[in-house]
Write an enzyme that holds these catalytic residues in place. Structure first.
Site, PDB file in Angstrom:
ATOM      1  N   SER A 217     -15.001 -20.363 -60.538  1.00  0.00           N
ATOM      2  CA  SER A 217     -13.781 -21.541 -60.848  1.00  0.00           C
ATOM      3  C   SER A 217     -12.733 -21.371 -60.581  1.00  0.00           C
ATOM      4  O   SER A 217     -12.863 -21.374 -58.827  1.00  0.00           O
ATOM      5  CB  SER A 217     -13.236 -21.281 -62.712  1.00  0.00           C
ATOM      6  N   ASN A 218     -12.396 -22.532 -60.400  1.00  0.00           N
ATOM      7  CA  ASN A 218     -10.654 -23.116 -59.929  1.00  0.00           C
ATOM      8  C   ASN A 218      -9.425 -22.652 -60.477  1.00  0.00           C
ATOM      9  O   ASN A 218      -9.835 -22.730 -61.748  1.00  0.00           O
ATOM     10  CB  ASN A 218     -11.107 -24.300 -59.082  1.00  0.00           C
ATOM     11  N   HIS A 219      -8.193 -23.461 -59.504  1.00  0.00           N
ATOM     12  CA  HIS A 219      -6.783 -23.326 -60.470  1.00  0.00           C
ATOM     13  C   HIS A 219      -6.711 -24.408 -61.382  1.00  0.00           C
ATOM     14  O   HIS A 219      -5.708 -24.686 -61.961  1.00  0.00           O
ATOM     15  CB  HIS A 219      -5.678 -23.221 -59.302  1.00  0.00           C
TER      16      HIS A 219
END
Ligand code: PMT
Length: 404
Positions: A217-219
């Site tokens: 995923s990412n932030h």
């Protein structure tokens, strides 16, 4: 002092005025008077402590309504229904709002009529904080204010100046005319300028499963996309918010479709786009996903693990290809060669304009409450200073309106 001529959206509005135990409660009398002069109906609900600062008689006389404090009248057992108050109000204004009351609002504590009314309110809620400068600056208060803002409670910033304690700093309640102007603005017709339009907004991070336990995923927190959805809805647009994983509440008046993976986001966005007037692609969508997700937890071994990834489908590119007369806004999150990369995405994906944010700028990009962006289109670039994501959303929606 009485600037009611500018507050012409308040006529006939039902304002529930909450007063909590602060020395600034004396200013609530003027708030009430300004609301009444502007044509609003005012019902006052006070905490028990607020009565020590301003008398119910004063507030009843000014509001022309009996004051509500307790859940029921001990004399005759009459029940003061917080549910009915919540339904009656077009706006619940709490002025002054103490640190204590705001902390309870955040925690969902319902130990007085004002707080139960807050939990029952279906209307916009506005607080005008009032407290000593150290209480205001305390991380607990600041965090509570952020949480309330994330839950779409309007906050009338306190002023800087001399406080009742004799100290000088930020914490004194905003002036009554500012508070009433803030409430008036909530009912502004200008904000209904997108009535009849429908936009699809993507927001948040996608989740690409490796196995039932792990993912890529990412932030992205979703804050930027949610702020845009909220601003579009505030101006009367119908909004379908296709949201990856976030901890945020759905903004009022927005239809949210929850998705996890880039593939799910693709399907939901394409589906909603067909019947829309355009879209804002703010989500941080994974460009790659595991070729296949294991259906059991992968066991570790002494060897390195290689996971083959495949490209995901590009949602914005698909929407751009089918754009027709729709308005399409993209984002570019860059770390280098910002303008070149953003311009390339602008053209490749057929965006009307692209919002560039760079992780090289302090306060920009993921997770925080602020962003620093440039709006880029075929005619040039407009650089905006660092500002809250809510204010960035206002600029983006203003530009969208100018292009419609
Ligand atoms: O959510 P926050 O914490 O508030 O953070 C906000 C943000 C940093 C996520 C936001 O401001 C932002 O920049 N969003 C876009 C992030 C991104 O993925 O940018 P990109 O340059 O990789 O993608 C370009 C455009 O194509 C974007 O509009 C993106 O949504 C879209 N895209 C990308 C890949 C894909 N498979 N489908 C897409 O639609």
């Amino acid at each position: 002092m009485e600037q009611t001529n500018a507050c012409n959206n308040l006529k006939g509005r039902h304002i529930l005025l909450g007063i909590t135990g602060s020395i600034a409660a004396y200013k609530a009398a003027m708030v009430c008077r300004l609301l009444k002069t502007a044509g609003a109906e005012v019902q006052v609900v006070m905490t028990a402590l607020a009565k020590e600062f301003i008398t119910p008689l004063t507030m009843a006389t000014l509001s022309k309504n009996p004051i509500l404090v307790e859940f029921f009248d001990p004399e005759n057992g009459q029940w003061n229904s917080h549910v009915k108050l919540g339904e009656w109000a077009d706006c619940f204004l709490i002025a002054p709002a103490t640190a204590n009351t705001m902390a309870k609002m955040v925690g969902g504590i319902a130990d007085n009529l004002l707080l139960t009314s807050y939990l029952s309110a279906r209307c916009p809620v506005v607080v005008a904080p009032a407290m000593d400068l150290d209480m205001y600056a305390h991380p607990a208060t600041q965090q509570n204010l952020r949480i309330l803002a994330d839950r779409h409670v309007g906050i009338v910033e306190p002023g800087d100046g001399e406080l009742a304690s004799g100290l000088v700093g930020k914490g004194r309640m905003a002036e009554p005319d500012e508070i009433v102007a803030f409430v008036n603005e909530l009912f502004s017709e200008k904000k209904k300028s997108l009535e009849g339009k429908h936009f699809v907004v993507t927001a948040g991070a996608t989740i690409e499963s490796i196995d039932p336990v792990r993912f890529i995923s990412n932030h992205s927190s979703g804050k930027m996309g949610y702020a845009i959805s909220e601003e579009l809805a505030r101006r009367g647009a119908r909004v379908t918010l296709v949201s990856g994983r976030t901890a945020l509440d759905c903004p009022p008046g927005v239809d949210r479709v929850d998705v996890l993976s880039a593939d799910e986001m693709y399907e939901a966005t394409v589906e909603a786009y067909g019947r829309s007037d355009g879209g804002v692609m703010c989500a941080a969508v994974a460009d790659y996903t595991p070729l296949e997700a294991a259906d059991h937890k992968l066991k570790k071994s002494d060897d390195d693990l290689v996971i083959r990834l495949r490209r995901t489908r590009d949602i914005a590119a698909r929407l751009g290809a089918e754009k027709g007369s729709r308005l399409l806004v993209g984002f570019a999150l860059e770390t280098d060669h910002e303008e070149v990369n953003a311009e390339s995405k602008l053209h490749k994906k057929h965006f009307d304009f692209i919002v560039l944010n760079s992780l090289r700028d302090a306060g920009a990009g993921f997770r925080g409450d602020t962003n620093k962006v440039a709006l880029i289109d075929d005619h040039g670039r407009e650089d905006l200073p660092l500002m809250s994501k809510r204010d960035v959303a206002v600029h983006i929606v203003d530009k969208m309106e100018s292009l419609l």
